[in-house]
Design a protein around this motif. Sequence first.
Motif, PDB file in Angstrom:
ATOM      1  N   ILE A 175      51.768 -32.172  -6.308  1.00  0.00           N
ATOM      2  CA  ILE A 175      51.392 -32.588  -7.654  1.00  0.00           C
ATOM      3  C   ILE A 175      52.496 -33.292  -8.446  1.00  0.00           C
ATOM      4  O   ILE A 175      52.233 -33.863  -9.497  1.00  0.00           O
ATOM      5  CB  ILE A 175      50.888 -31.379  -8.470  1.00  0.00           C
ATOM      6  CG1 ILE A 175      51.960 -30.292  -8.519  1.00  0.00           C
ATOM      7  CG2 ILE A 175      49.590 -30.851  -7.886  1.00  0.00           C
ATOM      8  CD1 ILE A 175      51.651 -29.154  -9.466  1.00  0.00           C
ATOM      9  N   GLU A 176      53.724 -33.237  -7.977  1.00  0.00           N
ATOM     10  CA  GLU A 176      54.838 -33.851  -8.695  1.00  0.00           C
ATOM     11  C   GLU A 176      55.393 -34.997  -7.848  1.00  0.00           C
ATOM     12  O   GLU A 176      55.568 -34.832  -6.638  1.00  0.00           O
ATOM     13  CB  GLU A 176      55.936 -32.821  -8.966  1.00  0.00           C
ATOM     14  CG  GLU A 176      55.478 -31.614  -9.767  1.00  0.00           C
ATOM     15  CD  GLU A 176      55.213 -31.921 -11.227  1.00  0.00           C
ATOM     16  OE1 GLU A 176      55.673 -32.976 -11.712  1.00  0.00           O
ATOM     17  OE2 GLU A 176      54.554 -31.109 -11.889  1.00  0.00           O
ATOM     18  N   PHE A 177      55.699 -36.150  -8.476  1.00  0.00           N
ATOM     19  CA  PHE A 177      56.063 -37.335  -7.717  1.00  0.00           C
ATOM     20  C   PHE A 177      57.351 -37.986  -8.219  1.00  0.00           C
ATOM     21  O   PHE A 177      57.584 -38.079  -9.419  1.00  0.00           O
ATOM     22  CB  PHE A 177      54.933 -38.367  -7.776  1.00  0.00           C
ATOM     23  CG  PHE A 177      53.606 -37.823  -7.366  1.00  0.00           C
ATOM     24  CD1 PHE A 177      53.344 -37.515  -6.036  1.00  0.00           C
ATOM     25  CD2 PHE A 177      52.616 -37.575  -8.311  1.00  0.00           C
ATOM     26  CE1 PHE A 177      52.117 -36.986  -5.655  1.00  0.00           C
ATOM     27  CE2 PHE A 177      51.389 -37.047  -7.936  1.00  0.00           C
ATOM     28  CZ  PHE A 177      51.133 -36.750  -6.610  1.00  0.00           C
ATOM     29  N   LEU A 178      58.141 -38.444  -7.266  1.00  0.00           N
ATOM     30  CA  LEU A 178      59.298 -39.299  -7.507  1.00  0.00           C
ATOM     31  C   LEU A 178      59.175 -40.483  -6.565  1.00  0.00           C
ATOM     32  O   LEU A 178      58.447 -40.413  -5.564  1.00  0.00           O
ATOM     33  CB  LEU A 178      60.602 -38.536  -7.231  1.00  0.00           C
ATOM     34  CG  LEU A 178      60.897 -37.344  -8.137  1.00  0.00           C
ATOM     35  CD1 LEU A 178      62.095 -36.563  -7.609  1.00  0.00           C
ATOM     36  CD2 LEU A 178      61.138 -37.797  -9.568  1.00  0.00           C
ATOM     37  N   PHE A 179      59.930 -41.544  -6.834  1.00  0.00           N
ATOM     38  CA  PHE A 179      59.752 -42.781  -6.079  1.00  0.00           C
ATOM     39  C   PHE A 179      61.093 -43.335  -5.627  1.00  0.00           C
ATOM     40  O   PHE A 179      62.066 -43.317  -6.379  1.00  0.00           O
ATOM     41  CB  PHE A 179      59.012 -43.805  -6.951  1.00  0.00           C
ATOM     42  CG  PHE A 179      57.737 -43.256  -7.512  1.00  0.00           C
ATOM     43  CD1 PHE A 179      56.569 -43.281  -6.772  1.00  0.00           C
ATOM     44  CD2 PHE A 179      57.717 -42.665  -8.772  1.00  0.00           C
ATOM     45  CE1 PHE A 179      55.398 -42.737  -7.278  1.00  0.00           C
ATOM     46  CE2 PHE A 179      56.544 -42.128  -9.295  1.00  0.00           C
ATOM     47  CZ  PHE A 179      55.383 -42.163  -8.547  1.00  0.00           C
ATOM     48  N   ILE A 208      57.072 -42.445  -1.660  1.00  0.00           N
ATOM     49  CA  ILE A 208      56.656 -41.514  -2.705  1.00  0.00           C
ATOM     50  C   ILE A 208      57.035 -40.115  -2.244  1.00  0.00           C
ATOM     51  O   ILE A 208      56.617 -39.665  -1.170  1.00  0.00           O
ATOM     52  CB  ILE A 208      55.152 -41.597  -2.980  1.00  0.00           C
ATOM     53  CG1 ILE A 208      54.770 -43.023  -3.361  1.00  0.00           C
ATOM     54  CG2 ILE A 208      54.753 -40.612  -4.080  1.00  0.00           C
ATOM     55  CD1 ILE A 208      53.291 -43.241  -3.494  1.00  0.00           C
ATOM     56  N   CYS A 209      57.844 -39.457  -3.048  1.00  0.00           N
ATOM     57  CA  CYS A 209      58.299 -38.101  -2.760  1.00  0.00           C
ATOM     58  C   CYS A 209      57.379 -37.159  -3.528  1.00  0.00           C
ATOM     59  O   CYS A 209      57.350 -37.190  -4.761  1.00  0.00           O
ATOM     60  CB  CYS A 209      59.746 -37.906  -3.218  1.00  0.00           C
ATOM     61  SG  CYS A 209      60.853 -39.214  -2.651  1.00  0.00           S
ATOM     62  N   MET A 221      65.461 -34.542  -7.654  1.00  0.00           N
ATOM     63  CA  MET A 221      65.896 -35.548  -8.611  1.00  0.00           C
ATOM     64  C   MET A 221      67.387 -35.405  -8.898  1.00  0.00           C
ATOM     65  O   MET A 221      68.110 -36.405  -8.955  1.00  0.00           O
ATOM     66  CB  MET A 221      65.107 -35.407  -9.917  1.00  0.00           C
ATOM     67  CG  MET A 221      65.374 -36.506 -10.920  1.00  0.00           C
ATOM     68  SD  MET A 221      64.533 -36.275 -12.516  1.00  0.00           S
ATOM     69  CE  MET A 221      62.853 -36.030 -12.035  1.00  0.00           C
ATOM     70  N   ASN A 222      67.853 -34.188  -9.056  1.00  0.00           N
ATOM     71  CA  ASN A 222      69.272 -33.948  -9.322  1.00  0.00           C
ATOM     72  C   ASN A 222      70.148 -34.405  -8.158  1.00  0.00           C
ATOM     73  O   ASN A 222      71.261 -34.889  -8.368  1.00  0.00           O
ATOM     74  CB  ASN A 222      69.527 -32.470  -9.609  1.00  0.00           C
ATOM     75  CG  ASN A 222      68.909 -32.020 -10.914  1.00  0.00           C
ATOM     76  OD1 ASN A 222      68.574 -32.827 -11.778  1.00  0.00           O
ATOM     77  ND2 ASN A 222      68.725 -30.728 -11.053  1.00  0.00           N
ATOM     78  N   ILE A 223      69.659 -34.258  -6.948  1.00  0.00           N
ATOM     79  CA  ILE A 223      70.428 -34.646  -5.764  1.00  0.00           C
ATOM     80  C   ILE A 223      70.341 -36.156  -5.521  1.00  0.00           C
ATOM     81  O   ILE A 223      71.338 -36.806  -5.246  1.00  0.00           O
ATOM     82  CB  ILE A 223      69.929 -33.861  -4.533  1.00  0.00           C
ATOM     83  CG1 ILE A 223      70.335 -32.384  -4.677  1.00  0.00           C
ATOM     84  CG2 ILE A 223      70.450 -34.453  -3.235  1.00  0.00           C
ATOM     85  CD1 ILE A 223      69.612 -31.450  -3.749  1.00  0.00           C
ATOM     86  N   TYR A 224      69.159 -36.719  -5.652  1.00  0.00           N
ATOM     87  CA  TYR A 224      68.959 -38.139  -5.331  1.00  0.00           C
ATOM     88  C   TYR A 224      69.541 -39.047  -6.400  1.00  0.00           C
ATOM     89  O   TYR A 224      70.014 -40.146  -6.111  1.00  0.00           O
ATOM     90  CB  TYR A 224      67.469 -38.428  -5.119  1.00  0.00           C
ATOM     91  CG  TYR A 224      67.219 -39.457  -4.050  1.00  0.00           C
ATOM     92  CD1 TYR A 224      67.185 -39.082  -2.715  1.00  0.00           C
ATOM     93  CD2 TYR A 224      67.042 -40.789  -4.362  1.00  0.00           C
ATOM     94  CE1 TYR A 224      66.964 -40.025  -1.723  1.00  0.00           C
ATOM     95  CE2 TYR A 224      66.821 -41.733  -3.381  1.00  0.00           C
ATOM     96  CZ  TYR A 224      66.788 -41.351  -2.062  1.00  0.00           C
ATOM     97  OH  TYR A 224      66.578 -42.271  -1.082  1.00  0.00           O
ATOM     98  N   GLU A 234      69.574 -43.336  -7.391  1.00  0.00           N
ATOM     99  CA  GLU A 234      68.897 -44.104  -6.338  1.00  0.00           C
ATOM    100  C   GLU A 234      67.375 -44.088  -6.506  1.00  0.00           C
ATOM    101  O   GLU A 234      66.680 -44.885  -5.885  1.00  0.00           O
ATOM    102  CB  GLU A 234      69.264 -43.553  -4.955  1.00  0.00           C
ATOM    103  CG  GLU A 234      70.738 -43.609  -4.631  1.00  0.00           C
ATOM    104  CD  GLU A 234      71.276 -45.024  -4.530  1.00  0.00           C
ATOM    105  OE1 GLU A 234      70.531 -45.934  -4.147  1.00  0.00           O
ATOM    106  OE2 GLU A 234      72.457 -45.210  -4.846  1.00  0.00           O
ATOM    107  N   LEU A 235      66.847 -43.166  -7.320  1.00  0.00           N
ATOM    108  CA  LEU A 235      65.403 -43.126  -7.564  1.00  0.00           C
ATOM    109  C   LEU A 235      64.960 -44.391  -8.285  1.00  0.00           C
ATOM    110  O   LEU A 235      65.725 -44.982  -9.054  1.00  0.00           O
ATOM    111  CB  LEU A 235      65.043 -41.902  -8.406  1.00  0.00           C
ATOM    112  CG  LEU A 235      65.197 -40.550  -7.714  1.00  0.00           C
ATOM    113  CD1 LEU A 235      65.098 -39.427  -8.732  1.00  0.00           C
ATOM    114  CD2 LEU A 235      64.160 -40.381  -6.616  1.00  0.00           C
ATOM    115  N   LEU A 236      63.715 -44.794  -8.061  1.00  0.00           N
ATOM    116  CA  LEU A 236      63.194 -45.996  -8.700  1.00  0.00           C
ATOM    117  C   LEU A 236      62.839 -45.780 -10.163  1.00  0.00           C
ATOM    118  O   LEU A 236      62.663 -46.730 -10.900  1.00  0.00           O
ATOM    119  CB  LEU A 236      61.949 -46.501  -7.972  1.00  0.00           C
ATOM    120  CG  LEU A 236      62.178 -47.122  -6.606  1.00  0.00           C
ATOM    121  CD1 LEU A 236      60.854 -47.527  -5.986  1.00  0.00           C
ATOM    122  CD2 LEU A 236      63.106 -48.327  -6.701  1.00  0.00           C
ATOM    123  N   GLY A 237      62.704 -44.577 -10.586  1.00  0.00           N
ATOM    124  CA  GLY A 237      62.247 -44.301 -11.945  1.00  0.00           C
ATOM    125  C   GLY A 237      60.826 -43.785 -11.886  1.00  0.00           C
ATOM    126  O   GLY A 237      60.368 -43.293 -10.859  1.00  0.00           O
TER     127      GLY A 237
END
Length: 195
Positions: A37-41, A146-147, A159-162, A165-168
């Motif tokens: 349910i939660e996404f990062l890119f 998509i993470c 998010m704290n580790i990546y 480098e995340l796309l936002g």
Amino acid sequence: MRVIRDVDDLKDAYSYICESVFLDRKLPEKVFSKELIEFLFIAFDDVMMPFFFKKITEYLRKNEGDRFWMMSLDPDPYLYFGANYNYLGAVEFFSSDTEEDYISALNDYPENSFADALAHNANLLVFFSPEKDFVIYCDRDADIGICAFKDAIRMQNFMNIYGEELLGGKEAAAYYAYGEFQESEKFEKFIDSYA
């Protein structure tokens, strides 16, 4: 690192992916089941770099995991890799593995056809843990990954580790994947899918 060559070794992992990812869908549609349910890119090219492996293993350590899988969905692990090679387009990584092992897994298998290595030939790649707390779905055509996470805590840890480098957010990812080519229908569909 364990290169997957036997169908029985892939069975459970493939089964989990079938429960977590809708294999009949493609981006910009929502490809994840309702448990994620939660996404990062991220950019697709990130997964081809040693730093990606380093970030994933750091995330696993923080969440008490000790291994993860990388698997091709396109080409199909059974119908393409299994039918043509002594290799199923999948690798299991352990905490003792190195960034060099990871790059080797991307580039050196199948041994008799380097042109079919995942780094060159995989259009869809997934990364996931046996603990079933995350799946990273990477689409070469859209040029993004998509993470997806089961909860906000795990997403925040990643998010704290990546970091930078995340796309936002989803808008930035949609623009990265579809905006430059003015594919407005896909852009809007992506934003709706990952709202």
